[in-house]
Design a protein around this motif. Sequence first.
Motif, PDB file in Angstrom:
ATOM      1  N   UNK A 325      61.705  48.567  32.403  1.00  0.00           N
ATOM      2  CA  UNK A 325      60.881  48.561  31.194  1.00  0.00           C
ATOM      3  C   UNK A 325      59.439  48.913  31.531  1.00  0.00           C
ATOM      4  N   UNK A 326      58.912  48.277  32.551  1.00  0.00           N
ATOM      5  CA  UNK A 326      57.551  48.566  33.002  1.00  0.00           C
ATOM      6  C   UNK A 326      57.612  49.055  34.443  1.00  0.00           C
ATOM      7  N   UNK A 327      57.422  50.342  34.694  1.00  0.00           N
ATOM      8  CA  UNK A 327      57.550  50.875  36.047  1.00  0.00           C
ATOM      9  C   UNK A 327      56.365  50.482  36.927  1.00  0.00           C
ATOM     10  N   UNK A 328      56.517  50.734  38.200  1.00  0.00           N
ATOM     11  CA  UNK A 328      55.459  50.463  39.165  1.00  0.00           C
ATOM     12  C   UNK A 328      54.385  51.537  39.044  1.00  0.00           C
ATOM     13  N   UNK A 329      53.154  51.114  38.857  1.00  0.00           N
ATOM     14  CA  UNK A 329      52.015  52.035  38.764  1.00  0.00           C
ATOM     15  C   UNK A 329      50.924  51.602  39.741  1.00  0.00           C
ATOM     16  N   UNK A 330      50.129  52.558  40.175  1.00  0.00           N
ATOM     17  CA  UNK A 330      49.032  52.264  41.093  1.00  0.00           C
ATOM     18  C   UNK A 330      47.891  51.619  40.309  1.00  0.00           C
ATOM     19  N   UNK A 331      47.463  50.411  40.670  1.00  0.00           N
ATOM     20  CA  UNK A 331      46.380  49.752  39.921  1.00  0.00           C
ATOM     21  C   UNK A 331      45.045  50.448  40.137  1.00  0.00           C
ATOM     22  N   UNK A 332      44.222  50.421  39.113  1.00  0.00           N
ATOM     23  CA  UNK A 332      42.898  51.049  39.183  1.00  0.00           C
ATOM     24  C   UNK A 332      41.767  50.031  39.345  1.00  0.00           C
ATOM     25  N   UNK A 333      42.029  48.778  38.981  1.00  0.00           N
ATOM     26  CA  UNK A 333      41.007  47.740  39.092  1.00  0.00           C
ATOM     27  C   UNK A 333      41.574  46.538  39.837  1.00  0.00           C
ATOM     28  N   UNK A 334      40.748  45.840  40.597  1.00  0.00           N
ATOM     29  CA  UNK A 334      41.215  44.628  41.279  1.00  0.00           C
ATOM     30  C   UNK A 334      41.486  43.515  40.283  1.00  0.00           C
ATOM     31  N   UNK A 335      42.381  42.620  40.637  1.00  0.00           N
ATOM     32  CA  UNK A 335      42.734  41.513  39.753  1.00  0.00           C
ATOM     33  C   UNK A 335      41.794  40.323  39.901  1.00  0.00           C
ATOM     34  N   UNK A 336      41.037  40.261  40.971  1.00  0.00           N
ATOM     35  CA  UNK A 336      40.055  39.184  41.131  1.00  0.00           C
ATOM     36  C   UNK A 336      38.647  39.718  40.858  1.00  0.00           C
ATOM     37  N   UNK A 337      37.752  38.832  40.451  1.00  0.00           N
ATOM     38  CA  UNK A 337      36.394  39.229  40.057  1.00  0.00           C
ATOM     39  C   UNK A 337      35.376  38.426  40.861  1.00  0.00           C
ATOM     40  N   UNK A 338      34.414  39.118  41.436  1.00  0.00           N
ATOM     41  CA  UNK A 338      33.348  38.439  42.153  1.00  0.00           C
ATOM     42  C   UNK A 338      32.418  37.696  41.195  1.00  0.00           C
ATOM     43  N   UNK A 339      32.195  38.251  40.015  1.00  0.00           N
ATOM     44  CA  UNK A 339      31.330  37.593  39.042  1.00  0.00           C
ATOM     45  C   UNK A 339      31.926  36.263  38.596  1.00  0.00           C
ATOM     46  N   UNK A 340      33.245  36.253  38.337  1.00  0.00           N
ATOM     47  CA  UNK A 340      33.891  35.007  37.937  1.00  0.00           C
ATOM     48  C   UNK A 340      33.811  33.969  39.052  1.00  0.00           C
ATOM     49  N   UNK A 341      33.966  34.419  40.291  1.00  0.00           N
ATOM     50  CA  UNK A 341      33.858  33.490  41.411  1.00  0.00           C
ATOM     51  C   UNK A 341      32.459  32.898  41.504  1.00  0.00           C
ATOM     52  N   UNK A 342      31.426  33.738  41.308  1.00  0.00           N
ATOM     53  CA  UNK A 342      30.048  33.259  41.369  1.00  0.00           C
ATOM     54  C   UNK A 342      29.764  32.264  40.239  1.00  0.00           C
ATOM     55  N   UNK A 343      30.203  32.589  39.016  1.00  0.00           N
ATOM     56  CA  UNK A 343      30.004  31.670  37.897  1.00  0.00           C
ATOM     57  C   UNK A 343      30.757  30.358  38.111  1.00  0.00           C
ATOM     58  N   UNK A 344      31.900  30.441  38.751  1.00  0.00           N
ATOM     59  CA  UNK A 344      32.648  29.221  39.048  1.00  0.00           C
ATOM     60  C   UNK A 344      31.893  28.304  39.995  1.00  0.00           C
ATOM     61  N   UNK A 345      31.300  28.890  41.022  1.00  0.00           N
ATOM     62  CA  UNK A 345      30.493  28.098  41.950  1.00  0.00           C
ATOM     63  C   UNK A 345      29.270  27.495  41.253  1.00  0.00           C
TER      64      UNK A 345
END
Length: 374
Positions: A325-345
Amino acid sequence: MEENLENINQEEQGIDFLALAKKIWDGRKTVLKCLAVFFVLGLISAFTMKRVYTVNSVMVPQIASKSSSSLSSLASLAGFDLGTSNMSGSELSPLVYPQVVNSIPFRLELMYTPLHFEKADTAVNMITYAKEYNKPSVFSYIKKYTIGLPGVIIGLFKKKEPVTESPLRNLTKTDNGRPLVLSKDEEKMLPVIAASVNLSVDKKEGLINLSVTGSEPLQTAELALKAQQLLQKEVTRFRTQKAQEQLDYVQARYDEIKAETERYQTALASVTDRSQGMLTTRSRIEKDRLQTKFTISSSIYQEMAKQLEQAKMQVKKDTPNFTIIQPVTVPTKPSNSRAKSLFGWIFFGLVVGCGIVLAKDYLPKFKEKFNSAE
């Protein structure tokens, strides 16, 4: 009595948020210091964070059940799972697919799959990449011995099991009935594969969700595609195992009877050529005996040819089909965010700072109540 009334009045008043806000404002220097410390830690964590890419693929296994009941259909519509009662013995339940993905042979196959990394000129497997290309940076050492220091200390006290190395080992099955033996590099890489490849089954919808994470887009997509193909291969092998064994048996018997029939045919032709022009009783008897054997062998050969075609059709029939149904595709963006990590800290630092300020006033009261209770 008066003390009880006072407690009741305090409970009715509830929490005085204005008083709490005033205490936090009075201790704003402490809060700002905590924010500054956690902001620096957040920057270190954000800049040393490894990019993680995620590839998701959705599949639907086409399982041919021999019988179906209206009860199971109604139960599936209501959201209940009645198990695999309608499945035949040669079928593999989709609920077992996660166990197949988590098996050591499956992980080893993925571990030795050539993948394309940015640092490598050619496709290399994950063990080779970890040993020759993926060198730890200075920031990773700083992060390991600052933020990750508790994990390092805990790892020192963990009991490490001895690992036996084997120079010869089959990647997909045990060798001559002996148990599978792993090398030290393989032992270290197994948890990495386990954390990278995850398979979940939606029992209500009948969907299989494959999620693969990696450090690079192309490498992650190739690993996901290999995991998808390997899962289909393993399920097909299990589903067609009995039919394939039957096909191998019929094929071997077919080859034997074919060779025997051709041998009788050649011998009969030789006797016929020798007996031309001088038909004797001996040659006639020998010819009749070979003719009888050839006729019997030929009939068996024709029957085995029919069984061989049926066995081939059975293997194709038992081969499962996966609808992607959903084939394998090459991702264009990372799934983790540095901004979210900084705001979390930063948020964590704010909570810690406010907690320290409020604890200065409430700790003496708690101690006083605790001492009075004693």
